[in-house]
Design a protein around this motif. Structure first.
Motif, PDB file in Angstrom:
ATOM      1  N   HIS A  52       0.946  -1.317  -0.171  1.00  0.00           N
ATOM      2  CA  HIS A  52       0.052   0.120   0.068  1.00  0.00           C
ATOM      3  C   HIS A  52       0.776   1.255  -0.046  1.00  0.00           C
ATOM      4  N   GLU A  53       1.858   1.445   0.851  1.00  0.00           N
ATOM      5  CA  GLU A  53       2.551   2.460   1.015  1.00  0.00           C
ATOM      6  C   GLU A  53       3.722   2.748  -0.229  1.00  0.00           C
ATOM      7  N   ALA A  54       4.197   1.477  -0.495  1.00  0.00           N
ATOM      8  CA  ALA A  54       5.036   1.572  -1.857  1.00  0.00           C
ATOM      9  C   ALA A  54       4.162   2.187  -3.026  1.00  0.00           C
ATOM     10  N   GLY A  55       3.134   1.574  -3.425  1.00  0.00           N
ATOM     11  CA  GLY A  55       1.998   2.134  -4.353  1.00  0.00           C
ATOM     12  C   GLY A  55       1.893   3.631  -4.104  1.00  0.00           C
ATOM     13  N   LEU A  56       1.693   4.241  -2.943  1.00  0.00           N
ATOM     14  CA  LEU A  56       1.457   5.536  -2.976  1.00  0.00           C
ATOM     15  C   LEU A  56       2.657   6.309  -2.977  1.00  0.00           C
ATOM     16  N   VAL A  57       3.838   5.925  -2.432  1.00  0.00           N
ATOM     17  CA  VAL A  57       4.975   6.758  -2.388  1.00  0.00           C
ATOM     18  C   VAL A  57       5.718   6.671  -3.726  1.00  0.00           C
ATOM     19  N   LEU A  58       5.579   5.422  -4.504  1.00  0.00           N
ATOM     20  CA  LEU A  58       6.422   5.492  -5.752  1.00  0.00           C
ATOM     21  C   LEU A  58       5.743   5.909  -6.932  1.00  0.00           C
ATOM     22  N   LYS A  59       4.365   6.672  -6.606  1.00  0.00           N
ATOM     23  CA  LYS A  59       3.776   7.343  -7.763  1.00  0.00           C
ATOM     24  C   LYS A  59       4.629   8.610  -8.262  1.00  0.00           C
ATOM     25  N   GLU A  60       5.607   8.804  -7.266  1.00  0.00           N
ATOM     26  CA  GLU A  60       6.337  10.039  -7.577  1.00  0.00           C
ATOM     27  C   GLU A  60       7.716   9.627  -8.141  1.00  0.00           C
ATOM     28  N   ALA A  61       7.865   8.618  -8.313  1.00  0.00           N
ATOM     29  CA  ALA A  61       9.171   7.995  -9.084  1.00  0.00           C
ATOM     30  C   ALA A  61       9.339   8.578 -10.510  1.00  0.00           C
ATOM     31  N   PRO A  62      10.354   8.570 -11.275  1.00  0.00           N
ATOM     32  CA  PRO A  62      10.495   8.929 -12.455  1.00  0.00           C
ATOM     33  C   PRO A  62       9.751   8.211 -13.272  1.00  0.00           C
ATOM     34  N   GLU A  63       9.118   8.652 -14.224  1.00  0.00           N
ATOM     35  CA  GLU A  63       8.239   7.861 -15.360  1.00  0.00           C
ATOM     36  C   GLU A  63       8.982   6.775 -15.900  1.00  0.00           C
TER      37      GLU A  63
ATOM     38  N   ALA C  37       0.533  12.145   6.843  1.00  0.00           N
ATOM     39  CA  ALA C  37       1.386  13.173   6.762  1.00  0.00           C
ATOM     40  C   ALA C  37       2.835  12.594   6.410  1.00  0.00           C
ATOM     41  N   ARG C  38       3.112  11.444   6.832  1.00  0.00           N
ATOM     42  CA  ARG C  38       4.299  10.682   6.652  1.00  0.00           C
ATOM     43  C   ARG C  38       4.528  10.273   5.409  1.00  0.00           C
ATOM     44  N   ILE C  39       3.446   9.768   4.577  1.00  0.00           N
ATOM     45  CA  ILE C  39       3.342   9.340   3.283  1.00  0.00           C
ATOM     46  C   ILE C  39       3.723  10.748   2.584  1.00  0.00           C
ATOM     47  N   ALA C  40       3.017  11.863   2.678  1.00  0.00           N
ATOM     48  CA  ALA C  40       3.255  13.057   2.031  1.00  0.00           C
ATOM     49  C   ALA C  40       4.714  13.517   2.097  1.00  0.00           C
ATOM     50  N   LEU C  41       5.286  13.465   2.998  1.00  0.00           N
ATOM     51  CA  LEU C  41       6.705  13.568   3.213  1.00  0.00           C
ATOM     52  C   LEU C  41       7.579  12.722   2.454  1.00  0.00           C
ATOM     53  N   GLU C  42       7.394  11.401   2.432  1.00  0.00           N
ATOM     54  CA  GLU C  42       7.877  10.438   1.524  1.00  0.00           C
ATOM     55  C   GLU C  42       7.883  10.753   0.140  1.00  0.00           C
ATOM     56  N   ARG C  43       6.666  11.117  -0.161  1.00  0.00           N
ATOM     57  CA  ARG C  43       6.519  11.465  -1.545  1.00  0.00           C
ATOM     58  C   ARG C  43       7.390  12.649  -2.109  1.00  0.00           C
ATOM     59  N   THR C  44       7.289  13.747  -1.336  1.00  0.00           N
ATOM     60  CA  THR C  44       8.019  14.741  -1.681  1.00  0.00           C
ATOM     61  C   THR C  44       9.574  14.515  -1.724  1.00  0.00           C
ATOM     62  N   ILE C  45      10.104  13.562  -0.893  1.00  0.00           N
ATOM     63  CA  ILE C  45      11.687  13.260  -0.989  1.00  0.00           C
ATOM     64  C   ILE C  45      11.703  12.344  -2.040  1.00  0.00           C
ATOM     65  N   VAL C  46      10.741  11.463  -2.525  1.00  0.00           N
ATOM     66  CA  VAL C  46      10.957  10.653  -3.669  1.00  0.00           C
ATOM     67  C   VAL C  46      11.107  11.379  -4.999  1.00  0.00           C
ATOM     68  N   ARG C  47      10.223  12.651  -5.046  1.00  0.00           N
ATOM     69  CA  ARG C  47      10.051  13.515  -6.207  1.00  0.00           C
ATOM     70  C   ARG C  47      11.331  14.092  -6.299  1.00  0.00           C
ATOM     71  N   SER C  48      11.845  14.858  -5.183  1.00  0.00           N
ATOM     72  CA  SER C  48      12.852  15.496  -5.318  1.00  0.00           C
ATOM     73  C   SER C  48      14.134  15.204  -5.427  1.00  0.00           C
ATOM     74  N   TYR C  49      14.383  13.965  -4.984  1.00  0.00           N
ATOM     75  CA  TYR C  49      15.839  13.339  -5.274  1.00  0.00           C
ATOM     76  C   TYR C  49      15.521  12.248  -6.381  1.00  0.00           C
ATOM     77  N   ALA C  50      14.333  12.243  -7.073  1.00  0.00           N
ATOM     78  CA  ALA C  50      14.067  11.197  -8.185  1.00  0.00           C
ATOM     79  C   ALA C  50      14.370   9.911  -7.797  1.00  0.00           C
ATOM     80  N   LEU C  51      13.877   9.335  -6.728  1.00  0.00           N
ATOM     81  CA  LEU C  51      14.007   8.080  -6.201  1.00  0.00           C
ATOM     82  C   LEU C  51      13.330   6.933  -6.969  1.00  0.00           C
ATOM     83  N   THR C  52      13.925   5.866  -6.985  1.00  0.00           N
ATOM     84  CA  THR C  52      13.104   4.806  -7.527  1.00  0.00           C
ATOM     85  C   THR C  52      12.635   3.789  -6.661  1.00  0.00           C
TER      86      THR C  52
END
Lengths: 379, 244, 103
Positions: A52-63, C37-52
């Motif tokens: 669940h968490e990976a699915g949400l967080v990695l939506k921001e990963a490079p396309e 809130a934590r997931i929002a923070l993690e998303r910001t970090i993934v986006r700004s460092y282009a993490l995979t």
């Protein structure tokens, strides 16, 4: 109370008294069963939360990530690839990514060094994940010294620690500037680790990835969907140790059921005969055996689920930690979003509770349907 | 009364070890009397007892219960023929009308005397508090109030039998069946048991005892004898008229 | 009546366990509110460092950057080599590697 309920409660009372006689054996079964369910439930809850968490967080990963391959190995990609990919229709932007691994001998841990694409960090500075901070006992304002590939020591001032709530993505990160990255690794200029491609229309990601692979046969692409799918497939039921755990649990359960089926003790048979002779029906005996199984199975199921929850959310899933951590010294203490999946729990329930009750009930079936005068004839 | 007509019971029918425990026995067990089925071991008396007590079905022949209080919804309420009844009704009759005392007492170990007494009443769904009072009362009437909470394996033979008697009485049966009740008792206890049997008769219950013990067979409380040998009926003394 | 029936004890135990379940459900709601809130923070970090990738295990390249593993990485030297990192035996190769066999 209606007679039906009174009858059930009376039989339940006797069942419990009879079970209390074999306190040790029943407690052992209860404990083992609870632990088995706790392990199963932990795995289910943990993987569900993680997916669940990976699915949400990695939506921001490079396309799309484009990697260059040399003789089957991942290699550095050159600037000319950037221009050729950028010229493809549908591509909005191509950004070189600079990242790599640094083995730190004093912490005996591998850090992941990342250069932010927007360059938002000054030279001589570093931002570190809390895992790095823990392993090197570093705080804000300290200096992180790393030995470069040229043999010289590079000192970086720690500008900030990445907030610890984000450990799941950031624990081992060391964020450095491009200049520091290149000089530390003696990284050739004009080259990057790989490329992050953004696409104008999100629906064309697959097409664009295909075109890139066609245009540059020495590269391979990993799309965001691939990345997300990787984590959705994590802890697959069939994979490695999970399969082993499930298989061994199933086998031990089958053994247990077989033991029950063949080992209905003479004492139990005799008691069943007595109950029949004093006027219990087959249905009464089966109700008693059903209760015996249901009591153990229900308590174990509830207890196991509770233990699993405590393990995951109050003890940070420390058992999985031991596995994931393995031989690495840097392990993130991440918290996961709690996801309770009724379907998963229902599957777990169906896989454990009814089989257990059946394992108790089925061997008693023959004994329960014996003639009431058997006891008189056998004496 | 319980009437048996040309009743046979064959075990292991059709197999090499087939044998007839009871052959073509016709007999009458009168209501409110003490009847003893007498015979050496292997004569088929226990089998006959279990046939009359609805614990087993005859291989052939018929058994009637006549002029007894039958569970609601059975026959015309006065008379029923057993061999045609489904198992469910047989169980109902067995636990509602018959109380059984076994040779080995057949108590369930590890639970208290009182719990053992209550066992036959559980499936009937009675109220537990009332049941416990009734069970305790029965034990007390047999002089066992002190042992009510003891585990049955701590009781002496005579005490264990009194628990078995109380258990047979818990559902207030019309017929008490006893299989070799004195086999594990000394003379004094055996005589005491027969006095208890006399009390049952005074309460209006029928008593059927399978035994070859002279203390039982010669007891003044016995109204009628059915004699068995090798599965055959060898004699039946007519029941004496009811005591005035 | 002062005599407690065994079934009363069982019902009490089950009620106690259910109470725990209810408490843990409350805990779950609290935690999922916190985790937003934590997931929002993690998303910001993934986006700004282009993490995979998630940082689950740093034992080996292919467990640290699962999705970036090339097809040879999970079988370091031989396709039948036994996995020697515990984390690797928990984690299957990424599905896109199985699908696309070209490098």
């Amino acid at each position: 109370m209606t007679p039906g309920i009174a009858r059930y409660r009376n039989i339940l009372d006797f069942t419990l008294r009879a079970m209390l006689r074999r306190r040790g054996k029943n407690l052992l079964v209860l404990t083992l069963f609870t632990l088995v369910i706790a392990v199963f439930a932990s795995i289910l809850l943990f993987t569900r939360s993680l997916r669940h968490e990976a699915g949400l967080v990695l939506k921001e990963a490079p396309e799309i990530v484009v990697q260059r391959m040399v003789a089957g190995r991942h290699d550095l990609i050159s600037a000319e690839h950037v221009a050729r990919i950028a010229s493809l229709p549908g591509v909005r932007g191509v950004a070189p990514r600079l990242w790599g691994y640094y083995f730190d001998p004093s912490a005996n841990a591998t850090f992941t060094l990342v250069v932010p694409p927007d360059g938002g960090i000054g030279e001589g500075k570093a931002r570190i994940g809390v895992g790095v901070g823990r392993s090197r006992k570093l705080f804000r304002g300290n200096t992180l010294v790393m030995r470069g590939y040229d043999g010289r020591e590079h000192a970086l001032e720690i500008e900030a620690l990445i907030p610890e709530e984000s450990e799941l993505v950031s624990s081992d990160l060391v964020i450095v500037s491009e200049r520091d990255f290149r000089s530390l690794f003696s990284f050739p200029s004009g080259r990057a680790t790989d490329l992050a491609v953004t696409v104008a229309n999100p629906r064309e990601v697959g097409t664009v990835a295909g075109k890139i692979a066609e245009l540059l046969p020495d590269t391979r692409t990993v799309t965001r969907d691939d990345i997300i799918a990787t984590y959705q497939a994590l802890f697959d039921w069939r994979s490695g140790v999970m399969g082993l755990i499930f298989a061994s649990a199933l086998i031990s359960f089958a053994l247990f059921a077989w033991d029950r089926a063949t080992g209905l003790s003479a004492e139990e048979r005799r008691e069943t005969g007595i109950l029949k002779a004093i006027g219990w029906e087959t249905a009464d005996i089966l109700l008693m055996k059903f209760s015996e199984g249901a009591v153990i199975a229900l308590i174990s199921f509830l207890g196991g689920c509770i233990l699993a929850w405590l393990h995951l959310h109050f003890f940070w899933g420390s058992l999985f930690g031991a596995f994931l951590k393995g031989w690495s010294t840097l392990y993130p203490y991440f918290r996961l979003a709690p996801v309770i999946d009724p379907y998963n729990l229902a599957v777990l329930f169906m896989l454990t509770v009814p089989p257990y009750i059946a394992a108790i009930l089925i061997p008693s079936w023959r004994a329960a349907s014996m003639d009431p005068d058997t006891v008189m004839r056998e004496q | 009364m319980i009437e048996l007509l040309r009743v046979s019971k064959v075990f292991n029918q059709g197999r090499h070890n087939e044998y007839a425990a009871v052959r073509e026995v016709s007999a009458v067990i009168a209501t409110g009397r003490v009847t003893v089925i007498k015979g050496p071991s292997g004569s088929g008396k226990t089998t006959l007892l279990s046939l009359a007590g609805c614990m087993a079905r005859p291989t052939s022949g018929r058994i009637w219960l006549r002029e007894m209080r039958l569970p609601a919804g059975l026959g015309d309420g006065r008379e029923v023929e057993l061999s045609s009844l489904p198992e469910r009704f047989l169980t109902g009759i067995r636990r509602g009308m018959f109380g059984v005392i076994f040779q080995q007492f057949n108590l369930i170990k590890g639970i208290s005397a009182l719990e053992n007494v209550l066992l036959p009443a559980y499936p009937l769904g009675g109220d537990m508090a009332g049941l416990r009072r009734r069970g305790a009362g029965l034990l007390a009437s047999l002089g066992m109030e002190r042992q009510a909470a003891s585990r049955v394996e701590w009781l002496s033979g005579g005490e264990a039998q009194r628990v078995a008697i109380a258990r047979a009485l818990i559902n207030d049966p019309q017929v008490i069946m006893a299989d070799e009740p004195t086999a594990h008792l000394d003379t004094a206890l055996s005589r005491e048991f027969m006095e208890t049997v006399g009390r049952f008769r005074d309460e209006g219950r029928s008593v059927v005892i399978a035994s070859h013990d002279p203390i039982v067979c010669g007891s003044p409380y016995v109204d009628s004898l059915i004699e068995m040998r090798d599965g055959d009926l060898t004699g039946q003394s007519a029941p004496t008229p009811p005591a005035p | 009546m002062n005599h407690m029936r065994p079934s009363d004890g069982l019902f009490l135990l089950l009620a106690y366990l259910l109470l725990w379940v209810v408490l843990l459900c409350c805990d779950a709601t609290r935690r999922s509110r916190e985790s937003e809130a934590r997931i929002a923070l993690e998303r910001t970090i993934v986006r700004s460092y282009a993490l995979t990738d998630l940082c689950l295990s740093g034992e080996a390249r292919y467990t640290r950057h699962l999705s970036q593993a090339d097809i040879h990485a999970p079988f370091q030297d031989h396709p039948l080599a036994l996995e020697h990192f515990p984390s690797g035996s928990l984690i299957p190769p990424p599905p896109h590697l199985a699908r696309r066999t070209t490098p």
